[in-house]
Design an enzyme around this catalytic site. Structure first.
Site, PDB file in Angstrom:
ATOM      1  N   SER A 240       0.833  -1.216   0.000  1.00 58.26           N
ATOM      2  CA  SER A 240       0.000   0.000   0.000  1.00 58.26           C
ATOM      3  C   SER A 240       0.868   1.266   0.000  1.00 58.26           C
ATOM      4  CB  SER A 240      -0.963   0.003   1.182  1.00 58.26           C
ATOM      5  OG  SER A 240      -0.287  -0.246   2.393  1.00 58.26           O
ATOM      6  N   HIS A 270      -2.187  -8.823   1.883  1.00 58.72           N
ATOM      7  CA  HIS A 270      -1.921  -7.542   2.571  1.00 58.72           C
ATOM      8  C   HIS A 270      -3.101  -7.245   3.505  1.00 58.72           C
ATOM      9  CE1 HIS A 270       0.032  -3.830   3.324  1.00 58.72           C
ATOM     10  NE2 HIS A 270      -0.212  -3.165   2.204  1.00 58.72           N
ATOM     11  N   HIS A 319       5.284 -12.564   8.008  1.00 63.61           N
ATOM     12  CA  HIS A 319       5.544 -11.184   7.583  1.00 63.61           C
ATOM     13  C   HIS A 319       6.758 -11.157   6.666  1.00 63.61           C
ATOM     14  CE1 HIS A 319       6.032  -6.819   7.703  1.00 63.61           C
ATOM     15  NE2 HIS A 319       4.762  -6.814   8.054  1.00 63.61           N
ATOM     16  N   ARG A 328       2.354  -4.347  16.888  1.00 63.51           N
ATOM     17  CA  ARG A 328       0.974  -3.871  16.727  1.00 63.51           C
ATOM     18  C   ARG A 328       0.003  -4.951  17.193  1.00 63.51           C
ATOM     19  NH1 ARG A 328       1.332  -2.546  10.439  1.00 63.51           N
ATOM     20  NH2 ARG A 328       2.197  -4.661  10.561  1.00 63.51           N
ATOM     21  N   ASP A 374      -2.896  -8.149  11.679  1.00 64.48           N
ATOM     22  CA  ASP A 374      -4.245  -8.555  11.273  1.00 64.48           C
ATOM     23  C   ASP A 374      -4.818  -9.697  12.114  1.00 64.48           C
ATOM     24  OD1 ASP A 374      -4.337  -6.693   9.175  1.00 64.48           O
ATOM     25  OD2 ASP A 374      -3.131  -8.019   7.927  1.00 64.48           O
ATOM     26  N   ARG A 400      -4.016   3.791   7.203  1.00 65.73           N
ATOM     27  CA  ARG A 400      -2.872   3.807   6.301  1.00 65.73           C
ATOM     28  C   ARG A 400      -2.801   5.105   5.488  1.00 65.73           C
ATOM     29  NH1 ARG A 400       0.657  -0.269   5.225  1.00 65.73           N
ATOM     30  NH2 ARG A 400       0.475  -0.366   7.488  1.00 65.73           N
ATOM     31  N   ARG A 420      11.124   4.782 -11.407  1.00 64.36           N
ATOM     32  CA  ARG A 420      11.240   4.003 -12.646  1.00 64.36           C
ATOM     33  C   ARG A 420      12.422   3.049 -12.539  1.00 64.36           C
ATOM     34  NH1 ARG A 420      11.928   0.766 -16.689  1.00 64.36           N
ATOM     35  NH2 ARG A 420      11.011   1.397 -18.673  1.00 64.36           N
TER      36      ARG A 420
HETATM   37  N1  NMX Z   1       0.667 -19.630   6.452  1.00 59.50           N
HETATM   38  C1  NMX Z   1       1.173 -20.591   5.630  1.00 59.50           C
HETATM   39  N2  NMX Z   1       2.267 -20.437   4.867  1.00 59.50           N
HETATM   40  C2  NMX Z   1       2.916 -19.261   4.977  1.00 59.50           C
HETATM   41  C3  NMX Z   1       2.490 -18.244   5.847  1.00 59.50           C
HETATM   42  C4  NMX Z   1       1.305 -18.456   6.586  1.00 59.50           C
HETATM   43  N3  NMX Z   1       0.797 -17.524   7.387  1.00 59.50           N
HETATM   44  N4  NMX Z   1       3.339 -17.215   5.718  1.00 59.50           N
HETATM   45  C5  NMX Z   1       4.263 -17.555   4.803  1.00 59.50           C
HETATM   46  N5  NMX Z   1       3.996 -18.806   4.352  1.00 59.50           N
HETATM   47  C6  NMX Z   1       4.685 -19.510   3.285  1.00 59.50           C
HETATM   48  C7  NMX Z   1       4.607 -18.696   2.009  1.00 59.50           C
HETATM   49  O1  NMX Z   1       3.363 -18.875   1.349  1.00 59.50           O
HETATM   50  C8  NMX Z   1       5.785 -19.234   1.242  1.00 59.50           C
HETATM   51  O2  NMX Z   1       5.411 -20.491   0.704  1.00 59.50           O
HETATM   52  P1  NMX Z   1       5.931 -20.967  -0.763  1.00 59.50           P
HETATM   53  O3  NMX Z   1       7.424 -21.081  -0.620  1.00 59.50           O
HETATM   54  O4  NMX Z   1       5.235 -22.258  -0.965  1.00 59.50           O
HETATM   55  O5  NMX Z   1       5.527 -19.903  -1.724  1.00 59.50           O
HETATM   56  C9  NMX Z   1       6.816 -19.480   2.335  1.00 59.50           C
HETATM   57  O6  NMX Z   1       6.067 -19.598   3.557  1.00 59.50           O
HETATM   58  C10 NMX Z   1       7.833 -18.368   2.476  1.00 59.50           C
HETATM   59  O7  NMX Z   1       7.154 -17.139   2.620  1.00 59.50           O
HETATM   60  P2  NMX Z   1       7.808 -15.939   3.470  1.00 59.50           P
HETATM   61  O8  NMX Z   1       9.062 -15.537   2.769  1.00 59.50           O
HETATM   62  O9  NMX Z   1       7.921 -16.312   4.891  1.00 59.50           O
HETATM   63  O10 NMX Z   1       6.695 -14.807   3.398  1.00 59.50           O
HETATM   64  P3  NMX Z   1       6.499 -13.642   2.313  1.00 59.50           P
HETATM   65  O11 NMX Z   1       7.439 -12.538   2.622  1.00 59.50           O
HETATM   66  O12 NMX Z   1       6.542 -14.173   0.933  1.00 59.50           O
HETATM   67  O13 NMX Z   1       5.002 -13.201   2.594  1.00 59.50           O
HETATM   68  C11 NMX Z   1       3.128 -12.709   3.959  1.00 59.50           C
HETATM   69  C12 NMX Z   1       4.630 -12.505   3.768  1.00 59.50           C
HETATM   70  C13 NMX Z   1       2.665 -11.780   5.077  1.00 59.50           C
HETATM   71  C14 NMX Z   1       2.409 -12.308   2.673  1.00 59.50           C
HETATM   72  C15 NMX Z   1       2.868 -14.186   4.324  1.00 59.50           C
HETATM   73  O14 NMX Z   1       3.446 -14.479   5.575  1.00 59.50           O
HETATM   74  C16 NMX Z   1       1.384 -14.523   4.343  1.00 59.50           C
HETATM   75  O15 NMX Z   1       0.834 -14.814   3.278  1.00 59.50           O
HETATM   76  N6  NMX Z   1       0.717 -14.485   5.532  1.00 59.50           N
HETATM   77  C17 NMX Z   1      -0.703 -14.727   5.601  1.00 59.50           C
HETATM   78  C18 NMX Z   1      -1.467 -13.527   5.078  1.00 59.50           C
HETATM   79  C19 NMX Z   1      -1.343 -12.362   6.014  1.00 59.50           C
HETATM   80  O16 NMX Z   1      -1.488 -12.466   7.229  1.00 59.50           O
HETATM   81  N7  NMX Z   1      -1.097 -11.169   5.434  1.00 59.50           N
HETATM   82  C20 NMX Z   1      -1.083  -9.916   6.219  1.00 59.50           C
HETATM   83  C21 NMX Z   1       0.316  -9.305   6.340  1.00 59.50           C
HETATM   84  C22 NMX Z   1       0.257  -8.044   7.137  1.00 59.50           C
HETATM   85  N8  NMX Z   1      -0.475  -6.987   6.444  1.00 59.50           N
HETATM   86  O17 NMX Z   1      -1.369  -6.422   6.976  1.00 59.50           O
HETATM   87  O18 NMX Z   1      -0.175  -6.686   5.278  1.00 59.50           O
HETATM   88  C1  MLT Z   2       1.790  -3.406   6.647  1.00 55.04           C
HETATM   89  O1  MLT Z   2       1.377  -2.868   7.685  1.00 55.04           O
HETATM   90  O2  MLT Z   2       1.884  -2.779   5.577  1.00 55.04           O
HETATM   91  C2  MLT Z   2       2.072  -4.862   6.662  1.00 55.04           C
HETATM   92  O3  MLT Z   2       2.530  -5.287   7.900  1.00 55.04           O
HETATM   93  C3  MLT Z   2       2.869  -5.355   5.491  1.00 55.04           C
HETATM   94  C4  MLT Z   2       4.313  -4.955   5.415  1.00 55.04           C
HETATM   95  O4  MLT Z   2       4.821  -4.114   6.120  1.00 55.04           O
HETATM   96  O5  MLT Z   2       5.008  -5.578   4.566  1.00 55.04           O
END
Ligand code: NMX
Ligand code: MLT
Length: 453
Positions: A240, A270, A319, A328, A374, A400, A420
């Protein structure tokens, strides 16, 4: 007393030489290198953005203008009888780096109050949305529609000095932020309360007025303040924040930029995870016998494994940067332990807090097994009767928008250019990796010889 805008102007003038000096004298200094896995893997960890408004340390969590969240909540002025500080004070801090006095906050409260009235066409736009539109779509559309109000865009076409760009941007930002609670609560009334809207109270602060328009008694005003402040900024690389900054870098105005930011937040990885957490929690609760049941940790554990084995994520955990429990999350958990300890849904959240991280560690995929913001925000809303979880990411967006708007004003003040970065092809990556030879290009004169020219 100087107004927020006067203070900001002074800060900008003082700050500019620092950026100019870095650019002019140290522009060639290397700050990072980029690997192939970073180029393919979402640029994770590449240090290539600049913001002074917040910084995210993987092990400590976020700081706003150098202050930890605990310090922010302790130091910012609070409305009378409130547990949580003014959102307006937080905005002052993000913009200037200073903790405002009571008087300075009162001035910003007044500024927001004066600018809160919505143009009539906004109600029409919201009313015209097709049935079952997601509230985030409606929110983004409403913000986008206000592009016609932009002073920045009008001034830009009237040709003015680049150094002054921040000024109309500031005016647009205040006009937009003041309206966000009004837009959001109107969407809420339309979607979930048969259009029965509660008119705002101009004597209340940002959080108090939001609670009032939601029709929620105390302590929901503090819930709103806590929520908006916690979600306001998370440095620049999250989707975002980055989207808002990127769109604004083409000199799009704040309405175009914040609408785009909302769209980025609306993805399930996200901000939409706030809604995903409650959806998943309710599936879990239903499966284990409903809110009144006494679930065992083993039953919950089994459900978590089933979710993972079916290929789904556990929403609210993990994360991209943090490598510990999100502060948080902890602040909201403390609030929950104080105010909703016996809430049946919170009991499940509490069990998940204990059992999910070891499961994710055992699965061995997620780099960070700990809960993020979240995993806790929705249950608080649920407890206070905001049970339409589609709406939770709209609340995230209001928070945000405060941080990203502050960033965009500073982007214009410091003259940050069009963003860019450069892309490569997969062939090029293979050549860099040494697994593919660069094809020898036939020189032009040879080609001509062959074709007999
Ligand atoms: N549950 C299951 N698998 C997970 C989770 C989870 N909560 N978090 C990461 N993984 C997996 C991820 O899918 C990836 O799998 P693969 O290699 O098969 O693609 C592997 O672990 C490595 O991922 P990471 O490098 O640890 O995480 P990344 O930086 O790519 O993504 C998130 C970060 C936050 C997107 C990820 O942890 C996630 O999808 N969490 C669940 C959704 C969530 O809670 N999002 C909110 C984040 C905060 N916000 O508000 O934005
Ligand atoms: C956020 O607040 O934007 C989330 O925790 C995602 C991030 O910082 O990557």
């Amino acid at each position: 007393m100087r107004t927020l805008k006067e203070k900001l102007y002074q800060k900008i003038e003082e700050f500019r030489p620092r950026t100019e000096r870095l650019l002019n004298e140290y522009g060639d200094i290397v700050i990072d290198k980029v690997t192939i896995s970073q180029a393919i893997g979402g640029m994770r960890g590449v240090k290539s953005l600049v913001t002074d408004i917040s910084y995210l340390d993987p092990n400590e969590g976020i700081r706003y203008r150098g202050y930890t969240l605990e310090e922010v909540f302790k130091l910012l002025p609070k409305p009378k009888d409130a547990e949580m500080p003014y959102v307006e004070g937080l905005f002052y801090l993000l913009l200037t780096g200073d903790i405002p006095t009571e008087e300075e906050v009162a001035d910003v409260v007044d500024e927001f109050s004066k600018r809160r009235i919505l143009p009539r066409y906004l109600y029409e736009i919201i009313d015209a949305q097709p049935c079952c539109s997601h509230p985030m779509t409606i929110f983004s559309t409403a913000i986008l529609t206000m592009h016609r109000e932009s002073f920045f865009t009008k001034k830009y076409y009237a040709v003015f000095n680049k150094k002054d760009y921040w000024d109309p941007m500031y005016e647009d930002v205040l006009n937009l932020l003041a309206k966000l609670p009004e837009i959001a609560t109107y969407i809420y009334a339309k979607l979930y309360r048969d259009g029965k809207r509660i008119q705002s109270n101009p004597n209340l602060d940002f959080g108090g007025n939001f609670a009032f328009m939601m029709g929620k008694p105390k302590p929901y005003d503090d819930v709103a303040r806590l929520h908006f402040i916690l979600h306001s900024d998370h440095e620049s690389g999250n989707v975002s924040a980055h989207t808002g900054h990127l769109v604004a870098s083409s000199l799009s105005d704040i309405y175009l930029s914040i609408s785009a930011m909302v769209n980025g937040l609306a993805g399930p990885l996200h901000g939409l995870a706030a809604q995903g957490v409650l959806q998943w929690l309710h599936e879990l609760i239903e499966r284990l016998g409903g809110e009144e049941a006494e679930p065992s940790e083993d039953e919950v554990r089994q459900y978590v494994w089933e979710t993972l084995n079916a290929g789904f994520l556990i929403p609210g955990f993990g994360h991209a940067v943090l490598r510990k429990t999100d502060p948080r999350y902890s602040l909201q958990r403390n609030f929950s332990l104080k105010h909703l300890k016996d809430d049946p849904v919170f009991r499940y959240v509490d069990i998940l807090y204990r059992i999910v991280p070891p499961i994710l560690q055992e699965q061995g995929k997620a780099k960070n097994p700990w809960p993020n913001v979240d995993a806790q925000s929705g249950v608080i809303q649920w407890h206070y009767g905001v049970r339409e979880y589609d709406f939770y990411t709209v609340l995230f967006s209001i928070g945000r928008a405060l941080g990203i708007s502050a960033n965009i004003i500073w982007d214009r003040a410091l003259g940050y250019p069009l963003e860019r970065p450069k892309s490569l092809t997969t062939d090029m990556l293979e050549e860099i990796a040494g697994i593919k030879k660069k094809p020898l290009k036939e020189p032009d004169h040879k080609k001509k010889e062959k074709s007999g020219e």
